[in-house]
Design a protein around this motif. Structure first.
Motif, PDB file in Angstrom:
ATOM      1  N   SER A  66       0.832  -1.210   0.000  1.00  8.25           N
ATOM      2  CA  SER A  66       0.000   0.000   0.000  1.00  8.25           C
ATOM      3  C   SER A  66       0.862   1.254   0.000  1.00  8.25           C
ATOM      4  O   SER A  66       0.530   2.247  -0.662  1.00  8.25           O
ATOM      5  N   LEU A  67       1.990   1.224   0.707  1.00  4.78           N
ATOM      6  CA  LEU A  67       2.888   2.377   0.722  1.00  4.78           C
ATOM      7  C   LEU A  67       3.376   2.686  -0.690  1.00  4.78           C
ATOM      8  O   LEU A  67       3.481   3.863  -1.077  1.00  4.78           O
ATOM      9  N   GLY A  68       3.657   1.644  -1.477  1.00  7.28           N
ATOM     10  CA  GLY A  68       4.100   1.855  -2.849  1.00  7.28           C
ATOM     11  C   GLY A  68       3.096   2.642  -3.652  1.00  7.28           C
ATOM     12  O   GLY A  68       3.456   3.546  -4.419  1.00  7.28           O
ATOM     13  N   TYR A  69       1.813   2.340  -3.472  1.00  5.37           N
ATOM     14  CA  TYR A  69       0.782   3.033  -4.250  1.00  5.37           C
ATOM     15  C   TYR A  69       0.422   4.393  -3.654  1.00  5.37           C
ATOM     16  O   TYR A  69      -0.140   5.233  -4.356  1.00  5.37           O
ATOM     17  N   PHE A  70       0.745   4.603  -2.381  1.00  7.24           N
ATOM     18  CA  PHE A  70       0.643   5.961  -1.831  1.00  7.24           C
ATOM     19  C   PHE A  70       1.740   6.859  -2.423  1.00  7.24           C
ATOM     20  O   PHE A  70       1.522   8.035  -2.710  1.00  7.24           O
ATOM     21  N   ILE A  71       2.925   6.284  -2.607  1.00  7.96           N
ATOM     22  CA  ILE A  71       4.063   7.046  -3.130  1.00  7.96           C
ATOM     23  C   ILE A  71       3.926   7.294  -4.633  1.00  7.96           C
ATOM     24  O   ILE A  71       4.408   8.298  -5.152  1.00  7.96           O
ATOM     25  N   ASN A  72       3.246   6.412  -5.325  1.00  7.50           N
ATOM     26  CA  ASN A  72       3.199   6.445  -6.792  1.00  7.50           C
ATOM     27  C   ASN A  72       2.837   7.801  -7.408  1.00  7.50           C
ATOM     28  O   ASN A  72       3.482   8.221  -8.385  1.00  7.50           O
ATOM     29  N   PRO A  73       1.820   8.532  -6.894  1.00  6.46           N
ATOM     30  CA  PRO A  73       1.517   9.838  -7.511  1.00  6.46           C
ATOM     31  C   PRO A  73       2.701  10.802  -7.487  1.00  6.46           C
ATOM     32  O   PRO A  73       2.899  11.582  -8.424  1.00  6.46           O
ATOM     33  N   LEU A  74       3.493  10.746  -6.424  1.00  5.14           N
ATOM     34  CA  LEU A  74       4.659  11.630  -6.325  1.00  5.14           C
ATOM     35  C   LEU A  74       5.762  11.162  -7.278  1.00  5.14           C
ATOM     36  O   LEU A  74       6.488  11.992  -7.835  1.00  5.14           O
ATOM     37  N   VAL A  75       5.879   9.854  -7.458  1.00  8.14           N
ATOM     38  CA  VAL A  75       6.823   9.325  -8.445  1.00  8.14           C
ATOM     39  C   VAL A  75       6.421   9.802  -9.839  1.00  8.14           C
ATOM     40  O   VAL A  75       7.272  10.171 -10.662  1.00  8.14           O
ATOM     41  N   ASN A  76       5.116   9.833 -10.117  1.00  7.96           N
ATOM     42  CA  ASN A  76       4.632  10.300 -11.417  1.00  7.96           C
ATOM     43  C   ASN A  76       5.050  11.742 -11.678  1.00  7.96           C
ATOM     44  O   ASN A  76       5.428  12.096 -12.805  1.00  7.96           O
ATOM     45  N   VAL A  77       4.972  12.573 -10.642  1.00  6.55           N
ATOM     46  CA  VAL A  77       5.380  13.973 -10.788  1.00  6.55           C
ATOM     47  C   VAL A  77       6.870  14.044 -11.125  1.00  6.55           C
ATOM     48  O   VAL A  77       7.283  14.772 -12.037  1.00  6.55           O
ATOM     49  N   ALA A  78       7.682  13.285 -10.391  1.00  5.82           N
ATOM     50  CA  ALA A  78       9.128  13.286 -10.635  1.00  5.82           C
ATOM     51  C   ALA A  78       9.459  12.785 -12.039  1.00  5.82           C
ATOM     52  O   ALA A  78      10.336  13.334 -12.718  1.00  5.82           O
ATOM     53  N   LEU A  79       8.760  11.753 -12.511  1.00  5.63           N
ATOM     54  CA  LEU A  79       8.986  11.241 -13.864  1.00  5.63           C
ATOM     55  C   LEU A  79       8.569  12.257 -14.914  1.00  5.63           C
ATOM     56  O   LEU A  79       9.200  12.369 -15.976  1.00  5.63           O
ATOM     57  N   GLY A  80       7.511  13.004 -14.625  1.00  4.75           N
ATOM     58  CA  GLY A  80       7.086  14.052 -15.546  1.00  4.75           C
ATOM     59  C   GLY A  80       8.150  15.109 -15.732  1.00  4.75           C
ATOM     60  O   GLY A  80       8.383  15.605 -16.840  1.00  4.75           O
ATOM     61  N   VAL A  81       8.832  15.457 -14.633  1.00  7.57           N
ATOM     62  CA  VAL A  81       9.920  16.438 -14.698  1.00  7.57           C
ATOM     63  C   VAL A  81      11.113  15.859 -15.450  1.00  7.57           C
ATOM     64  O   VAL A  81      11.714  16.516 -16.303  1.00  7.57           O
ATOM     65  N   ALA A  82      11.456  14.608 -15.144  1.00  9.06           N
ATOM     66  CA  ALA A  82      12.658  13.987 -15.710  1.00  9.06           C
ATOM     67  C   ALA A  82      12.541  13.685 -17.202  1.00  9.06           C
ATOM     68  O   ALA A  82      13.510  13.853 -17.949  1.00  9.06           O
ATOM     69  N   PHE A  83      11.345  13.278 -17.657  1.00  7.53           N
ATOM     70  CA  PHE A  83      11.233  12.780 -19.034  1.00  7.53           C
ATOM     71  C   PHE A  83      10.296  13.579 -19.941  1.00  7.53           C
ATOM     72  O   PHE A  83      10.359  13.431 -21.158  1.00  7.53           O
ATOM     73  N   PHE A  84       9.436  14.403 -19.365  1.00  6.42           N
ATOM     74  CA  PHE A  84       8.469  15.120 -20.202  1.00  6.42           C
ATOM     75  C   PHE A  84       8.593  16.637 -20.089  1.00  6.42           C
ATOM     76  O   PHE A  84       7.737  17.372 -20.568  1.00  6.42           O
ATOM     77  N   GLY A  85       9.653  17.098 -19.439  1.00  2.10           N
ATOM     78  CA  GLY A  85       9.904  18.526 -19.354  1.00  2.10           C
ATOM     79  C   GLY A  85       8.913  19.304 -18.527  1.00  2.10           C
ATOM     80  O   GLY A  85       8.789  20.533 -18.666  1.00  2.10           O
ATOM     81  N   GLU A  86       8.191  18.620 -17.649  1.00  6.55           N
ATOM     82  CA  GLU A  86       7.225  19.317 -16.788  1.00  6.55           C
ATOM     83  C   GLU A  86       7.956  20.028 -15.656  1.00  6.55           C
ATOM     84  O   GLU A  86       9.054  19.625 -15.260  1.00  6.55           O
ATOM     85  N   ARG A  87       7.335  21.078 -15.144  1.00  4.25           N
ATOM     86  CA  ARG A  87       7.936  21.838 -14.051  1.00  4.25           C
ATOM     87  C   ARG A  87       7.164  21.605 -12.755  1.00  4.25           C
ATOM     88  O   ARG A  87       5.940  21.613 -12.747  1.00  4.25           O
ATOM     89  N   MET A  88       7.921  21.405 -11.686  1.00  6.12           N
ATOM     90  CA  MET A  88       7.282  21.198 -10.390  1.00  6.12           C
ATOM     91  C   MET A  88       7.080  22.527  -9.684  1.00  6.12           C
ATOM     92  O   MET A  88       7.949  23.400  -9.709  1.00  6.12           O
ATOM     93  N   ARG A  89       5.941  22.642  -9.042  1.00  7.16           N
ATOM     94  CA  ARG A  89       5.631  23.826  -8.248  1.00  7.16           C
ATOM     95  C   ARG A  89       6.184  23.632  -6.832  1.00  7.16           C
ATOM     96  O   ARG A  89       6.476  22.501  -6.427  1.00  7.16           O
ATOM     97  N   PRO A  90       6.337  24.720  -6.066  1.00  2.06           N
ATOM     98  CA  PRO A  90       6.912  24.597  -4.705  1.00  2.06           C
ATOM     99  C   PRO A  90       6.204  23.570  -3.837  1.00  2.06           C
ATOM    100  O   PRO A  90       6.856  22.820  -3.100  1.00  2.06           O
ATOM    101  N   GLY A  91       4.871  23.526  -3.914  1.00  3.30           N
ATOM    102  CA  GLY A  91       4.131  22.550  -3.111  1.00  3.30           C
ATOM    103  C   GLY A  91       4.458  21.122  -3.488  1.00  3.30           C
ATOM    104  O   GLY A  91       4.543  20.244  -2.628  1.00  3.30           O
ATOM    105  N   GLN A  92       4.680  20.884  -4.776  1.00  2.00           N
ATOM    106  CA  GLN A  92       5.037  19.537  -5.226  1.00  2.00           C
ATOM    107  C   GLN A  92       6.442  19.162  -4.768  1.00  2.00           C
ATOM    108  O   GLN A  92       6.684  18.022  -4.375  1.00  2.00           O
TER     109      GLN A  92
END
Length: 295
Positions: free
Chosen positions: A99-125
């Motif tokens: 369950s912890l893995g799937y709690f963490i997953n949304p935050l991993v998605n944000v990090a992958l978006g920054v690393a591979f899709f050029g997305e920018r993270m906001r301060p809250g993220q």
């Protein structure tokens, strides 16, 4: 439209949430054998459904597109790892870790978006990711071991999502390709198990046989519900509903199956939960501010 979308998404996450209880019913079957049956019967279910819908036009496009085939091969590997680790973890008494893995997953998605899709993270993220990382580090230090089950599930599912974003295939078609790519190895393994007399499909009795077959439908149906729900409701609503599945998994592990959960784990999980509150709250505030801006 929106009400139906919420219903579909909720049903999807409820199925995923209670899935550990289903795998527990197959607890005496090795994880790799369960995975093999899951692959084979999911393909059978998908082919029947595609035949009923008459949806075959995509096959030629996929077979002639080398990039799509390569991406789908990579997605097949990542989702197979995710399924195998998850099934093994559930039946080895690690539902809480899963369950912890799937709690963490949304935050991993944000990090992958920054690393591979050029997305920018906001301060809250950024704050949410740092806090979640602190929780994982604390769990590692307090237990003396890296929470590899949680991290494997979080990153494998995150990478899978990123790959499927590139491939751009509908859920049913994509799952059909993925299961097709590994059905032959799965059948070979099941054939070997049957030749040794240890295969659960025949030797395990009729109840076990039915449970293994139904695993295919339980693989495909939630993905179809998810796709239908995602088309009908805002991503913000879908994002909030996604926490339903790991919450149910956590409660099953901690309360029903009595897995250990001491104060060290409470602190580590608490940091991740707080990170998710910050992440979700920041997203909601941002969308409300955007809605107030003049068109």
């Amino acid at each position: 439209m929106a009400r139906r979308g919420i219903l579909y998404a909720t049903l999807c996450y409820l199925i995923w949430g209670f899935m550990p209880a289903y795998w527990k019913l197959l607890g005496r079957v090795p994880a790799l054998e369960i995975l093999s049956h899951r692959i084979v019967w999911a393909l059978v279910f998908n082919v029947i459904l595609l035949a009923a819908l008459g949806r075959w036009a995509w096959v030629r496009r996929v077979l002639t597109d080398r990039k799509t085939l390569l991406v789908m091969t990579a997605s097949t590997i990542t989702i197979s790892i995710n399924w195998l680790v998850y099934i093994w973890a559930v039946n080895a008494g690690h539902i809480v870790d899963s369950s912890l893995g799937y709690f963490i997953n949304p935050l991993v998605n944000v990090a992958l978006g920054v690393a591979f899709f050029g997305e920018r993270m906001r301060p809250g993220q950024w704050a949410a990711i740092v806090l979640a990382a602190a929780g994982v580090i604390y769990l590692t230090v307090s237990s003396g071991a890296l929470p590899w089950i949680s991290l494997t599930l979080a990153f494998s599912f995150g990478i899978y999502g990123a790959l499927r974003k590139v491939a751009r295939l509908e859920s049913l078609e994509g799952l059909t390709v993925e299961t097709s790519l590994v059905t032959l190895p799965a059948l070979a393994f099941l054939g070997w198990r049957a030749s040794t007399g240890e295969g659960a499909f025949v030797a395990g009795g009729s109840t076990l046989t039915v449970l293994l077959i139904v695993a295919g439908a339980l693989t495909a149906v939630p993905l179809l519900l998810f796709a239908s729900g995602a088309r009908r409701i805002p991503l913000s609503t879908l994002g909030m509903l996604q926490y339903l599945a790991p919450t149910i998994q956590f409660m099953l592990g901690a309360l029903v199956y009595r897995e250990p959960f001491d104060w060290h784990r409470l602190l580590g999980f608490g940091a991740v939960w707080l990170a998710l509150v910050i992440y979700a709250g920041e997203s909601v505030l941002r969308q409300r501010r955007a809605a107030l801006l003049p068109a």
